[in-house]
Design a protein around this motif. Structure first.
Motif, PDB file in Angstrom:
ATOM      1  N   LYS A 181     -49.734  99.455 -45.026  1.00 17.55           N
ATOM      2  CA  LYS A 181     -48.727 100.461 -46.205  1.00 17.55           C
ATOM      3  C   LYS A 181     -47.784 101.352 -45.882  1.00 17.55           C
ATOM      4  N   ALA A 182     -47.957 102.085 -45.326  1.00 16.40           N
ATOM      5  CA  ALA A 182     -47.753 103.587 -44.831  1.00 16.40           C
ATOM      6  C   ALA A 182     -46.754 102.470 -42.890  1.00 16.40           C
ATOM      7  N   ASN A 183     -46.787 101.490 -42.685  1.00 15.23           N
ATOM      8  CA  ASN A 183     -46.362 101.202 -41.740  1.00 15.23           C
ATOM      9  C   ASN A 183     -45.575  99.897 -41.956  1.00 15.23           C
ATOM     10  N   ALA A 184     -45.571  99.218 -42.817  1.00 16.73           N
ATOM     11  CA  ALA A 184     -44.215  97.805 -43.429  1.00 16.73           C
ATOM     12  C   ALA A 184     -43.411  98.881 -43.019  1.00 16.73           C
ATOM     13  N   THR A 185     -43.097  99.837 -44.081  1.00 15.61           N
ATOM     14  CA  THR A 185     -41.303 100.150 -44.014  1.00 15.61           C
ATOM     15  C   THR A 185     -41.281 101.336 -42.821  1.00 15.61           C
ATOM     16  N   LYS A 186     -41.836 101.308 -41.783  1.00 20.10           N
ATOM     17  CA  LYS A 186     -41.656 102.540 -40.902  1.00 20.10           C
ATOM     18  C   LYS A 186     -41.900 101.746 -39.203  1.00 20.10           C
ATOM     19  N   ALA A 187     -42.380 100.639 -39.037  1.00 20.98           N
ATOM     20  CA  ALA A 187     -42.851 100.792 -37.689  1.00 20.98           C
ATOM     21  C   ALA A 187     -42.769  99.947 -37.706  1.00 20.98           C
ATOM     22  N   GLU A 188     -41.615  99.790 -36.007  1.00 19.72           N
ATOM     23  CA  GLU A 188     -41.036  98.714 -35.536  1.00 19.72           C
ATOM     24  C   GLU A 188     -41.152  98.431 -34.100  1.00 19.72           C
ATOM     25  N   LEU A 189     -40.375  97.428 -33.887  1.00 17.32           N
ATOM     26  CA  LEU A 189     -40.149  97.106 -32.014  1.00 17.32           C
ATOM     27  C   LEU A 189     -39.908  97.731 -30.815  1.00 17.32           C
ATOM     28  N   ILE A 190     -40.285  98.336 -29.949  1.00 18.45           N
ATOM     29  CA  ILE A 190     -39.379  98.964 -29.230  1.00 18.45           C
ATOM     30  C   ILE A 190     -39.246  98.609 -27.530  1.00 18.45           C
ATOM     31  N   ALA A 191     -38.025  98.872 -26.516  1.00 18.86           N
ATOM     32  CA  ALA A 191     -38.563  98.673 -25.539  1.00 18.86           C
ATOM     33  C   ALA A 191     -38.715  96.980 -25.124  1.00 18.86           C
ATOM     34  N   VAL A 237     -44.730  99.963 -29.933  1.00 19.86           N
ATOM     35  CA  VAL A 237     -43.986 100.364 -31.272  1.00 19.86           C
ATOM     36  C   VAL A 237     -44.348 101.076 -31.795  1.00 19.86           C
ATOM     37  N   SER A 238     -43.357 101.671 -32.343  1.00 23.16           N
ATOM     38  CA  SER A 238     -43.080 103.438 -33.049  1.00 23.16           C
ATOM     39  C   SER A 238     -42.915 103.107 -34.183  1.00 23.16           C
ATOM     40  N   GLY A 239     -43.890 103.989 -35.019  1.00 26.46           N
ATOM     41  CA  GLY A 239     -43.638 104.248 -36.625  1.00 26.46           C
ATOM     42  C   GLY A 239     -44.986 103.756 -37.264  1.00 26.46           C
ATOM     43  N   ALA A 240     -45.653 103.490 -36.212  1.00 32.13           N
ATOM     44  CA  ALA A 240     -47.131 103.043 -37.210  1.00 32.13           C
ATOM     45  C   ALA A 240     -48.230 103.614 -36.108  1.00 32.13           C
ATOM     46  N   ALA A 241     -49.257 103.864 -37.459  1.00 30.55           N
ATOM     47  CA  ALA A 241     -50.520 104.154 -36.658  1.00 30.55           C
ATOM     48  C   ALA A 241     -51.922 103.562 -37.828  1.00 30.55           C
ATOM     49  N   ALA A 242     -52.591 103.687 -37.048  1.00 33.42           N
ATOM     50  CA  ALA A 242     -54.125 103.038 -38.413  1.00 33.42           C
ATOM     51  C   ALA A 242     -54.795 101.822 -38.978  1.00 33.42           C
ATOM     52  N   GLY A 243     -53.172 101.424 -39.170  1.00 35.76           N
ATOM     53  CA  GLY A 243     -53.709 100.308 -39.983  1.00 35.76           C
ATOM     54  C   GLY A 243     -53.048  98.970 -38.756  1.00 35.76           C
ATOM     55  N   GLN A 256     -47.667  99.046 -22.145  1.00 31.66           N
ATOM     56  CA  GLN A 256     -47.552  99.401 -20.982  1.00 31.66           C
ATOM     57  C   GLN A 256     -47.081  99.096 -19.837  1.00 31.66           C
ATOM     58  N   VAL A 257     -45.404  98.071 -20.348  1.00 25.46           N
ATOM     59  CA  VAL A 257     -44.667  98.641 -19.769  1.00 25.46           C
ATOM     60  C   VAL A 257     -44.055 100.310 -19.219  1.00 25.46           C
ATOM     61  N   MET A 258     -43.642 101.043 -20.038  1.00 25.07           N
ATOM     62  CA  MET A 258     -43.559 102.191 -20.044  1.00 25.07           C
ATOM     63  C   MET A 258     -44.767 103.066 -19.413  1.00 25.07           C
ATOM     64  N   GLY A 266     -52.501  93.632 -23.966  1.00 19.42           N
ATOM     65  CA  GLY A 266     -51.768  93.923 -22.773  1.00 19.42           C
ATOM     66  C   GLY A 266     -50.200  93.729 -23.046  1.00 19.42           C
ATOM     67  N   ALA A 267     -49.649  93.535 -22.535  1.00 19.70           N
ATOM     68  CA  ALA A 267     -48.022  93.957 -22.276  1.00 19.70           C
ATOM     69  C   ALA A 267     -47.370  92.864 -22.224  1.00 19.70           C
ATOM     70  N   PRO A 268     -46.700  92.374 -23.682  1.00 14.17           N
ATOM     71  CA  PRO A 268     -46.512  90.820 -23.759  1.00 14.17           C
ATOM     72  C   PRO A 268     -45.019  90.525 -23.125  1.00 14.17           C
ATOM     73  N   ASP A 269     -44.143  91.219 -22.468  1.00 14.34           N
ATOM     74  CA  ASP A 269     -43.355  91.192 -21.468  1.00 14.34           C
ATOM     75  C   ASP A 269     -43.271  89.848 -20.808  1.00 14.34           C
ATOM     76  N   ARG A 270     -43.902  89.867 -20.108  1.00 16.70           N
ATOM     77  CA  ARG A 270     -44.021  88.129 -19.813  1.00 16.70           C
ATOM     78  C   ARG A 270     -43.876  86.679 -19.966  1.00 16.70           C
ATOM     79  N   TYR A 271     -43.679  86.961 -21.340  1.00 15.82           N
ATOM     80  CA  TYR A 271     -42.919  85.773 -22.283  1.00 15.82           C
ATOM     81  C   TYR A 271     -42.485  86.188 -23.068  1.00 15.82           C
ATOM     82  N   GLU A 272     -41.691  84.771 -23.696  1.00 15.99           N
ATOM     83  CA  GLU A 272     -40.872  84.890 -25.142  1.00 15.99           C
ATOM     84  C   GLU A 272     -41.707  84.444 -26.123  1.00 15.99           C
ATOM     85  N   TRP A 273     -42.263  84.643 -27.013  1.00 15.54           N
ATOM     86  CA  TRP A 273     -42.496  84.297 -28.506  1.00 15.54           C
ATOM     87  C   TRP A 273     -41.943  83.846 -29.212  1.00 15.54           C
TER      88      TRP A 273
END
Length: 447
Positions: free
Chosen positions: A129-139, A144-150, A243-245, A289-296
């Protein structure tokens, strides 16, 4: 005919790589949505029940350390899907399962009542529930930033977020497991490979904060204990989040050389060691692993027949030859149910190479566990099927696979991981710490 429901959020497919939702949306978690973001309600036909908290109380016969008794052993088969009646169920079957039924007349799917057994500890729900309002995709969606545990994105807006929910889902805090994997060749022959494995999850721990993660998802190592020609080899992995970083770090101890070597690459389409060339690195746990080789692309949510509550194939003492049939896993030990799943398609990006140019994933709404994957080659031909056969480890609780399979339609062979029926049961309270995961400890474990 089963009711076919597709919920397609077309606008979401074009959204930029972001995921934060406002507090009003997040309040749905634990109300009309489950704490991890699934639809709490039953389906319109009543063939998928209400989620009522999942399975968190062990049966009276359960004792710690046991292979988990089947809480649904009294369920009767509703119907069986086979090559003859396949046409009635095509709309609710992954393409790979349709091919498996068509090419192997002895294979069939026993369909049971749907049981929404997936559950997790309360701290995972709170963190989600805490992640829902904070987590976002980066790079570009590769971190992923703004997330932990859930679960990071319980109200996903695009395909990448759903895939990250699988990658970062709760799988316990630590596990010690002993299990076999095996490549069953086209002629039905096979040789079991027994591995002793340890995993220490950094991300999914109670009280984990983003600042504690250091871009680390988990630590993993194993040593091969049988057959004798492979015994003593060992592998160590430090799984990064982005895993790209920072590329996944991996070391291998080779018994013959008596030394630990850093592996330059154990990701994407690199072959998994000791799998007879049948399993790629990014097929562990259905996808990692890293999702960078695919368009999702998020195709929506749909009711599908998928592996679920696979307690029958999990039971202690079943001879492995009873599970491993010549062309498929023994269908008499498998269980399929109707569940709502997110469907995500990954298409290989221009300039990258991989044997699977397209993958279609079917991801459980209640746990974010990938349950099935259709695998396509660069010519668009369906060449394989992956399945995860999960149970609720109700003593934790955690919902995870007890058996994973990869079917190679071209080669007429298949791969299985997780055969533990004649080994000690998984220990989710093992005495494991990050200090256990170093190249020096790898050599010690391999000896």
């Amino acid at each position: 005919m089963l009711r076919h429901v597709a919920v397609l959020a077309l606008a979401a497919l074009c959204l930029p790589a972001q995921a934060k939702v406002d507090a009003a949306q997040a309040t749905r978690l634990g109300q009309d949505l489950t704490p991890l973001g699934g639809e709490r309600a039953a389906n319109a036909a009543g063939t998928i029940p209400v989620w009522d908290g999942g399975l968190t109380t062990p049966p009276a016969s359960y004792q710690p350390g046991m292979h988990h008794p089947d809480p649904y052993a009294g369920d009767a088969v509703l119907y069986t899907v086979n090559a003859q009646n396949l046409g009635q169920y095509q709309k609710v079957l992954p393409a790979g399962l349709q091919t498996l039924l068509q090419t192997h007349p002895d294979f069939n799917m026993r369909v049971f009542p749907s049981r929404r057994s997936a559950a997790a500890p309360q701290y995972v729900y709170d963190a989600t529930k805490a992640n829902a309002t904070k987590a976002e995709l980066i790079a570009g969606g590769n971190g992923v930033s703004g997330a932990a545990a859930g679960t990071p994105f319980p109200l996903p807006q695009n395909g990448q977020e759903v895939i990250w929910n699988h990658i970062m889902r709760f799988r316990g805090e630590q596990i010690h497991m002993v299990a076999n994997h095996v490549a069953v060749l086209a002629n039905g022959s096979y040789s079991l490979v027994l591995r002793d494995r340890e995993i220490y999850f950094v991300y999914g721990r109670q009280g984990a904060q983003e600042g504690d993660l250091d871009n680390t998802l988990f630590h993993y190592k194993y040593s091969v204990t049988a057959p004798s020609k492979l015994a003593g080899s060992a592998l160590l992995v430090e799984e990064t989040i982005d895993q790209v970083m920072a590329i996944r770090k991996a070391w291998r101890f080779n018994r013959g050389e008596r030394r630990v070597r850093r592996l330059p690459m154990l990701a994407y389409d690199a072959l998994q060691p000791d799998t007879n060339g049948m399993a790629l690195a990014d097929q562990v746990d259905s996808y990692n692993g890293a999702p960078d080789r695919y368009e999702w692309k998020l195709l929506g949510k749909q009711e599908m027949l998928v592996p679920y509550n696979s307690y029958a194939v999990h039971q202690k003492g079943i001879p492995y030859e009873q599970i491993l049939k010549a062309k498929t896993v023994n269908p008499d030990l498998l269980r399929y149910e109707l569940h709502r799943v997110w469907i995500v398609e990954g298409e290989l990006r221009t300039g990258f190479s991989h044997p699977y140019a397209k993958r279609r994933f079917y991801i459980d709404e209640d746990s974010w566990q990938i349950l099935a994957v259709d695998l396509y080659d660069k010519g668009g031909k369906l060449v394989g099927l992956q399945e995860s056969h999960p149970i609720s480890y109700y003593d934790v609780p955690v919902f995870s696979s007890t058996l994973e399979t990869i079917y190679d339609f071209k080669g007429g062979r298949y791969f299985v991981d997780g055969l533990d029926n004649n080994e000690p049961m998984y220990d989710f309270n093992a005495d494991i710490s990050p200090r256990s995961f170093s190249p020096a400890s790898l050599r010690q474990q391999g000896n």
